[in-house]
Scaffold this motif. Structure first.
Motif, PDB file in Angstrom:
ATOM      1  N   ALA A 101       0.835  -1.206   0.000  1.00 51.74           N
ATOM      2  CA  ALA A 101       0.000   0.000   0.000  1.00 51.74           C
ATOM      3  C   ALA A 101       0.868   1.254   0.000  1.00 51.74           C
ATOM      4  CB  ALA A 101      -0.938  -0.001   1.198  1.00 51.74           C
ATOM      5  N   GLN A 102       1.935   1.224   0.766  1.00 53.67           N
ATOM      6  CA  GLN A 102       2.840   2.379   0.804  1.00 53.67           C
ATOM      7  C   GLN A 102       3.443   2.623  -0.579  1.00 53.67           C
ATOM      8  OE1 GLN A 102       6.067   2.146   3.680  1.00 53.67           O
ATOM      9  NE2 GLN A 102       5.854   4.325   4.062  1.00 53.67           N
ATOM     10  N   HIS A 103       3.781   1.554  -1.269  1.00 51.99           N
ATOM     11  CA  HIS A 103       4.324   1.677  -2.634  1.00 51.99           C
ATOM     12  C   HIS A 103       3.282   2.322  -3.565  1.00 51.99           C
ATOM     13  CE1 HIS A 103       6.584   0.720  -6.249  1.00 51.99           C
ATOM     14  NE2 HIS A 103       5.479   0.181  -6.737  1.00 51.99           N
ATOM     15  N   VAL A 104       2.021   1.888  -3.448  1.00 50.37           N
ATOM     16  CA  VAL A 104       0.952   2.469  -4.272  1.00 50.37           C
ATOM     17  C   VAL A 104       0.800   3.953  -3.953  1.00 50.37           C
ATOM     18  CG1 VAL A 104      -1.540   2.497  -4.707  1.00 50.37           C
ATOM     19  CG2 VAL A 104      -0.310   0.317  -4.656  1.00 50.37           C
ATOM     20  N   TRP A 105       0.733   4.295  -2.662  1.00 52.21           N
ATOM     21  CA  TRP A 105       0.579   5.700  -2.276  1.00 52.21           C
ATOM     22  C   TRP A 105       1.761   6.539  -2.758  1.00 52.21           C
ATOM     23  CZ3 TRP A 105      -3.579   8.259  -1.058  1.00 52.21           C
ATOM     24  CH2 TRP A 105      -4.663   7.613  -0.462  1.00 52.21           C
ATOM     25  N   ASP A 106       2.985   6.029  -2.596  1.00 56.39           N
ATOM     26  CA  ASP A 106       4.161   6.778  -3.073  1.00 56.39           C
ATOM     27  C   ASP A 106       4.080   7.017  -4.581  1.00 56.39           C
ATOM     28  OD1 ASP A 106       5.303   7.034  -0.548  1.00 56.39           O
ATOM     29  OD2 ASP A 106       6.566   5.244  -0.771  1.00 56.39           O
ATOM     30  N   SER A 107       3.589   6.024  -5.307  1.00 57.71           N
ATOM     31  CA  SER A 107       3.418   6.169  -6.750  1.00 57.71           C
ATOM     32  C   SER A 107       2.346   7.214  -7.075  1.00 57.71           C
ATOM     33  CB  SER A 107       3.046   4.810  -7.351  1.00 57.71           C
ATOM     34  OG  SER A 107       2.919   4.902  -8.734  1.00 57.71           O
ATOM     35  N   LEU A 108       1.266   7.232  -6.288  1.00 57.93           N
ATOM     36  CA  LEU A 108       0.217   8.235  -6.485  1.00 57.93           C
ATOM     37  C   LEU A 108       0.740   9.639  -6.200  1.00 57.93           C
ATOM     38  CD1 LEU A 108      -2.778   6.329  -4.853  1.00 57.93           C
ATOM     39  CD2 LEU A 108      -2.490   6.830  -7.291  1.00 57.93           C
ATOM     40  N   VAL A 109       1.624   9.767  -5.212  1.00 56.47           N
ATOM     41  CA  VAL A 109       2.264  11.061  -4.927  1.00 56.47           C
ATOM     42  C   VAL A 109       3.106  11.479  -6.124  1.00 56.47           C
ATOM     43  CG1 VAL A 109       3.970  12.241  -3.485  1.00 56.47           C
ATOM     44  CG2 VAL A 109       2.210  10.813  -2.410  1.00 56.47           C
ATOM     45  N   SER A 110       3.915  10.549  -6.644  1.00 51.15           N
ATOM     46  CA  SER A 110       4.768  10.852  -7.804  1.00 51.15           C
ATOM     47  C   SER A 110       3.959  11.263  -9.025  1.00 51.15           C
ATOM     48  CB  SER A 110       5.624   9.639  -8.171  1.00 51.15           C
ATOM     49  OG  SER A 110       6.541   9.362  -7.155  1.00 51.15           O
ATOM     50  N   ASP A 111       2.776  10.663  -9.168  1.00 47.49           N
ATOM     51  CA  ASP A 111       1.910  10.967 -10.320  1.00 47.49           C
ATOM     52  C   ASP A 111       1.033  12.195 -10.107  1.00 47.49           C
ATOM     53  OD1 ASP A 111       2.968   8.711 -11.506  1.00 47.49           O
ATOM     54  OD2 ASP A 111       1.155   7.488 -11.280  1.00 47.49           O
ATOM     55  N   GLY A 112       1.116  12.821  -8.921  1.00 47.24           N
ATOM     56  CA  GLY A 112       0.344  14.030  -8.656  1.00 47.24           C
ATOM     57  C   GLY A 112      -1.090  13.798  -8.204  1.00 47.24           C
ATOM     58  N   PHE A 113      -1.400  12.579  -7.765  1.00 49.81           N
ATOM     59  CA  PHE A 113      -2.758  12.271  -7.303  1.00 49.81           C
ATOM     60  C   PHE A 113      -2.911  12.426  -5.792  1.00 49.81           C
ATOM     61  CE2 PHE A 113      -2.779  10.148 -11.379  1.00 49.81           C
ATOM     62  CZ  PHE A 113      -4.082  10.292 -11.813  1.00 49.81           C
ATOM     63  N   ALA A 114      -1.798  12.471  -5.062  1.00 50.02           N
ATOM     64  CA  ALA A 114      -1.869  12.492  -3.595  1.00 50.02           C
ATOM     65  C   ALA A 114      -0.660  13.221  -3.021  1.00 50.02           C
ATOM     66  CB  ALA A 114      -1.924  11.059  -3.056  1.00 50.02           C
ATOM     67  N   VAL A 115      -0.754  13.516  -1.726  1.00 50.72           N
ATOM     68  CA  VAL A 115       0.363  14.106  -0.979  1.00 50.72           C
ATOM     69  C   VAL A 115       0.556  13.292   0.293  1.00 50.72           C
ATOM     70  CG1 VAL A 115       0.071  16.458  -1.854  1.00 50.72           C
ATOM     71  CG2 VAL A 115      -1.150  15.757   0.199  1.00 50.72           C
ATOM     72  N   LYS A 116       1.765  13.356   0.825  1.00 42.17           N
ATOM     73  CA  LYS A 116       2.076  12.668   2.072  1.00 42.17           C
ATOM     74  C   LYS A 116       2.135  13.689   3.196  1.00 42.17           C
ATOM     75  CE  LYS A 116       5.118   9.292   4.167  1.00 42.17           C
ATOM     76  NZ  LYS A 116       6.239   8.381   4.005  1.00 42.17           N
ATOM     77  N   ASN A 117       1.442  13.387   4.294  1.00 44.13           N
ATOM     78  CA  ASN A 117       1.451  14.231   5.490  1.00 44.13           C
ATOM     79  C   ASN A 117       1.882  13.369   6.672  1.00 44.13           C
ATOM     80  OD1 ASN A 117       0.396  16.579   4.219  1.00 44.13           O
ATOM     81  ND2 ASN A 117      -1.634  15.681   4.283  1.00 44.13           N
ATOM     82  N   GLY A 118       3.159  13.446   7.026  1.00 48.95           N
ATOM     83  CA  GLY A 118       3.666  12.595   8.104  1.00 48.95           C
ATOM     84  C   GLY A 118       3.625  11.144   7.683  1.00 48.95           C
ATOM     85  N   SER A 119       2.884  10.322   8.430  1.00 51.35           N
ATOM     86  CA  SER A 119       2.812   8.896   8.102  1.00 51.35           C
ATOM     87  C   SER A 119       1.561   8.539   7.300  1.00 51.35           C
ATOM     88  CB  SER A 119       2.850   8.065   9.387  1.00 51.35           C
ATOM     89  OG  SER A 119       1.703   8.342  10.174  1.00 51.35           O
ATOM     90  N   THR A 120       0.755   9.540   6.956  1.00 50.71           N
ATOM     91  CA  THR A 120      -0.444   9.270   6.168  1.00 50.71           C
ATOM     92  C   THR A 120      -0.385   9.987   4.819  1.00 50.71           C
ATOM     93  OG1 THR A 120      -1.679  11.094   7.156  1.00 50.71           O
ATOM     94  CG2 THR A 120      -1.901   8.944   8.218  1.00 50.71           C
ATOM     95  N   TYR A 121      -1.257   9.562   3.960  1.00 54.73           N
ATOM     96  CA  TYR A 121      -1.360  10.126   2.620  1.00 54.73           C
ATOM     97  C   TYR A 121      -2.791  10.597   2.409  1.00 54.73           C
ATOM     98  CZ  TYR A 121       2.870   7.316   1.673  1.00 54.73           C
ATOM     99  OH  TYR A 121       4.118   6.759   1.694  1.00 54.73           O
ATOM    100  N   GLU A 122      -2.973  11.570   1.528  1.00 50.00           N
ATOM    101  CA  GLU A 122      -4.334  11.950   1.144  1.00 50.00           C
ATOM    102  C   GLU A 122      -4.354  12.378  -0.313  1.00 50.00           C
ATOM    103  OE1 GLU A 122      -5.211  16.474   2.432  1.00 50.00           O
ATOM    104  OE2 GLU A 122      -5.028  15.059   4.103  1.00 50.00           O
ATOM    105  N   SER A 123      -5.465  12.087  -0.957  1.00 52.34           N
ATOM    106  CA  SER A 123      -5.613  12.452  -2.358  1.00 52.34           C
ATOM    107  C   SER A 123      -5.820  13.952  -2.488  1.00 52.34           C
ATOM    108  CB  SER A 123      -6.794  11.692  -2.980  1.00 52.34           C
ATOM    109  OG  SER A 123      -8.019  12.083  -2.371  1.00 52.34           O
ATOM    110  N   LEU A 124      -5.557  14.449  -3.667  1.00 53.36           N
ATOM    111  CA  LEU A 124      -5.781  15.857  -3.964  1.00 53.36           C
ATOM    112  C   LEU A 124      -7.155  16.010  -4.585  1.00 53.36           C
ATOM    113  CD1 LEU A 124      -2.298  16.591  -5.575  1.00 53.36           C
ATOM    114  CD2 LEU A 124      -3.067  17.210  -3.281  1.00 53.36           C
ATOM    115  N   ILE A 125      -7.811  17.114  -4.263  1.00 53.55           N
ATOM    116  CA  ILE A 125      -9.137  17.369  -4.860  1.00 53.55           C
ATOM    117  C   ILE A 125      -8.936  18.170  -6.131  1.00 53.55           C
ATOM    118  CG2 ILE A 125     -11.313  18.585  -4.571  1.00 53.55           C
ATOM    119  CD1 ILE A 125     -11.378  17.784  -1.714  1.00 53.55           C
TER     120      ILE A 125
END
Length: 125
Positions: A101-125
């Motif tokens: 899951a962390q790998h998926v979230w990191d990939s979503l961050v790289s693709d501009g779909f999400a950001v990381k805040n501390g130990s959690t991630y959230e999608s961008l609106i």
């Protein structure tokens, strides 16, 4: 019978996934929004989200082994992000994530779909 079913779920596919055969059903179960992907008529797993303030948080995810490693988990996350974005809501990771899951979230961050805040991630609106 249980061993037979388990074996069938873990068998590899003989051909690459034809994404045109994937359909996603979403439903509400016990206050959880559940996304269930199907390949043809075969269930591929389930992705459960729970309300979290005005947004939604990952409750649990499951993608059967035979479908892993093909970008389908990331595709499901993108689908859920898009679904929630249309409602003006964000997808938020669980407080701790599996390595996958962390790998998926990191990939979503790289693709501009999400950001990381501390130990959690959230999608961008």
């Amino acid at each position: 019978m249980r061993d037979f079913i388990k074996k069938k779920l873990h068998e590899g596919l003989n051909e690459p996934i034809d994404t045109s055969k994937i359909r996603i059903k979403n439903t509400l179960v016990n206050n959880l929004t559940v996304f269930i992907p199907f390949y043809g008529s075969e269930r591929m797993g389930a992705f459960r989200l729970k309300p979290f303030g005005e947004n939604y948080k990952i409750d649990s995810t499951l993608l059967y082994d035979r479908y892993k490693g093909q970008g389908l988990g990331k595709g499901m996350y993108k689908y859920m992000i898009s679904f929630l974005k249309k409602q003006g809501k964000k997808l938020i990771s669980d407080d701790s994530q599996s390595p996958e899951a962390q790998h998926v979230w990191d990939s979503l961050v790289s693709d501009g779909f999400a950001v990381k805040n501390g130990s959690t991630y959230e999608s961008l609106i």
